[in-house]
Design an enzyme around this catalytic site. Structure first.
Site, PDB file in Angstrom:
ATOM      1  N   SER A  71       0.563  -1.223  -0.034  1.00  0.00           N
ATOM      2  CA  SER A  71      -0.002  -0.073  -0.024  1.00  0.00           C
ATOM      3  C   SER A  71       0.916   1.313  -0.108  1.00  0.00           C
ATOM      4  CB  SER A  71      -1.041  -0.051   1.089  1.00  0.00           C
ATOM      5  OG  SER A  71      -0.281  -0.051   2.496  1.00  0.00           O
ATOM      6  N   ARG A  90       4.323  -9.981  -7.477  1.00  0.00           N
ATOM      7  CA  ARG A  90       3.290 -11.010  -8.219  1.00  0.00           C
ATOM      8  C   ARG A  90       2.952 -10.343  -9.798  1.00  0.00           C
ATOM      9  NH1 ARG A  90      -1.438 -11.497  -4.850  1.00  0.00           N
ATOM     10  NH2 ARG A  90      -0.626  -9.710  -3.598  1.00  0.00           N
ATOM     11  N   LYS A 130       9.556   1.865   8.521  1.00  0.00           N
ATOM     12  CA  LYS A 130       9.136   2.517  10.206  1.00  0.00           C
ATOM     13  C   LYS A 130       9.412   1.473  11.054  1.00  0.00           C
ATOM     14  CE  LYS A 130       6.544   6.703   8.476  1.00  0.00           C
ATOM     15  NZ  LYS A 130       5.494   7.569   8.775  1.00  0.00           N
ATOM     16  N   GLY A 181       6.775  10.532   8.461  1.00  0.00           N
ATOM     17  CA  GLY A 181       5.704  11.522   8.771  1.00  0.00           C
ATOM     18  C   GLY A 181       4.321  10.755   8.825  1.00  0.00           C
ATOM     19  N   LYS A 186       6.558   5.282  16.950  1.00  0.00           N
ATOM     20  CA  LYS A 186       4.925   5.568  17.211  1.00  0.00           C
ATOM     21  C   LYS A 186       4.228   4.599  16.841  1.00  0.00           C
ATOM     22  CE  LYS A 186       4.508   5.656  12.574  1.00  0.00           C
ATOM     23  NZ  LYS A 186       3.631   5.013  11.736  1.00  0.00           N
ATOM     24  N   SER A 194      -4.983   3.476  10.740  1.00  0.00           N
ATOM     25  CA  SER A 194      -3.710   3.141  11.127  1.00  0.00           C
ATOM     26  C   SER A 194      -3.821   1.368  11.483  1.00  0.00           C
ATOM     27  CB  SER A 194      -3.231   3.733  12.368  1.00  0.00           C
ATOM     28  OG  SER A 194      -2.129   3.330  13.112  1.00  0.00           O
ATOM     29  N   ARG A 195      -2.729   0.842  10.823  1.00  0.00           N
ATOM     30  CA  ARG A 195      -2.620  -0.624  11.051  1.00  0.00           C
ATOM     31  C   ARG A 195      -2.150  -0.893  12.366  1.00  0.00           C
ATOM     32  NH1 ARG A 195       1.402  -2.209   6.520  1.00  0.00           N
ATOM     33  NH2 ARG A 195       0.970  -0.504   5.091  1.00  0.00           N
ATOM     34  N   ASN A 196      -1.115  -0.243  13.065  1.00  0.00           N
ATOM     35  CA  ASN A 196      -0.763  -0.526  14.376  1.00  0.00           C
ATOM     36  C   ASN A 196      -1.822  -0.261  15.168  1.00  0.00           C
ATOM     37  OD1 ASN A 196       2.134  -1.336  14.193  1.00  0.00           O
ATOM     38  ND2 ASN A 196       2.112   0.368  12.823  1.00  0.00           N
ATOM     39  N   GLU A 220       4.058  -3.147  11.989  1.00  0.00           N
ATOM     40  CA  GLU A 220       5.536  -3.282  12.390  1.00  0.00           C
ATOM     41  C   GLU A 220       5.644  -3.022  13.831  1.00  0.00           C
ATOM     42  OE1 GLU A 220       7.758  -3.539  10.372  1.00  0.00           O
ATOM     43  OE2 GLU A 220       7.505  -2.805   8.498  1.00  0.00           O
TER      44      GLU A 220
END
Length: 337
Positions: A11, A33, A106, A136, A191, A254-256, A281
């Site tokens: 992404s 792929r 990150k 950022g 972060k 946000s994935r996290n 991450e």
């Protein structure tokens, strides 16, 4: 014309390649792929990672990494932090002698405790003047929709930073230059750990006061580590510090934070990792950052609590109590304390 190769087509890699293309850079995106490369070239979409988003028509994709790298002024690397060493080891012989390597990652390497720029230097054998970092508040889907955003491009060589700045400056994406690679990388990695904690708090049903506590004290502990590692303290009050922290802790994109929310609702780490297909991450980076903190004698209570919780050593109630029952100290009005 400036040329760039972006490795690979997840992404954020796809979005940054689109930014480069919109800025007038001749960019080739490497996809592992064939079906993703074909979709980008033929339909100008990446359905696996950015469904419904139209990509620039001039953006090209290929599965041939040598084709992507040939003649590139910038090689932009966007892979999971823990996979970067192996990936770059394979790619390094194909990278030109003047090419600048740009990290979008990150994270901190778990086994070595190295930042991504340090891994690049070690694996590719290049000096700091050929390594740049982009960091950022860069939520990929918002930028893919060409909503206004800003970022920091950091390099020890100011002229290289300015070249990269020009290569990715568009009407919707505003890059600022910085020479503090350490601070930008540490802010971007830490972060994600604080965002896990913020997500857990949301999942538990805690309110905005708890979120504010985690964001501000998370910034304080990140800044303490940055101080001993040689970062510029001003970095942590800017886009690569507070800006990235607020966006990542606050946004459901946000994935996290999303990972943390699921944990806060009672899912296990394994269940959550299976449900969230892309890399979060902060899960592995939390261990690496805590290792750095212990090595340098830096107190990072939020990070330590996250790590203990992820390991299964604490339940949610004990993790909250551990943070709230710590001895209080006077607050220092500096982001380095």
């Amino acid at each position: 014309m400036t040329t760039a190769a972006v490795l690979s087509a997840g992404s954020w890699g796809t979005v940054f390649a689109s930014v480069l293309a919109d800025a007038g850079t001749d960019v080739t995106l490497h996809a592992r792929r064939a079906e993703i490369a074909d979709a980008i070239n033929e339909r100008h979409q990446n359905p696996d990672y950015l469904p419904g988003i139209d990509l620039p028509e001039q953006l090209r994709a290929t599965t041939d990494v040598e084709q992507a790298l040939t003649g590139a002024d910038f090689v932009v690397v966007s892979v999971p932090a823990q996979a970067m060493r192996a990936s770059l080891t394979a790619w390094a012989p194909l990278i030109g002698p003047q090419t600048v390597l740009v990290s979008l990652m990150k994270g901190i390497e778990l086994e070595s405790g190295l930042r991504m720029s340090e891994v690049i230097a070690e694996v590719a054998g290049v000096g700091p003047e050929r390594i740049a970092v982009v960091s950022g508040p860069n939520l990929a889907r918002e930028i893919a929709n060409r909503q206004p955003a800003a970022s920091v491009v950091a390099c020890a060589d100011e002229q290289v930073a300015q070249r990269l700045q020009a290569a990715c400056h568009t009407p919707y994406f505003r890059p600022y230059t910085n020479r503090d690679v350490i601070g930008c990388e540490l802010g971007g990695a830490a972060k994600n750990v604080i965002a896990l904690a913020a997500g857990i708090a949301v999942g538990m049903g805690l309110g905005d006061n708890a979120q504010s506590l985690l964001i501000t004290r998370g910034l304080a502990e990140t800044s303490r580590l940055g101080d001993v590692l040689g970062a510029d303290p001003h970095t942590f009050s800017g886009l690569a510090g507070m800006g990235d922290l607020v966006a990542t802790c606050s946004s459901p994109l946000s994935r996290n934070r999303s990972f943390g929310e699921r944990l806060g609702r009672g899912q296990s780490v394994a269940e959550t990792a299976a449900a969230i297909s892309q890399t979060s991450e902060g899960v592995k980076t939390s261990e690496a950052i805590l290792g750095l903190a212990h090595r340098h004698g830096v107190e990072m209570p939020i990070t330590e609590t996250v790590v203990q919780f992820l390991r299964g050593d604490l339940d949610l109630d004990k993790a909250t109590a551990l943070l709230m029952e710590r001895p209080t100290k006077p607050e220092r009005h500096s982001c380095t304390r």
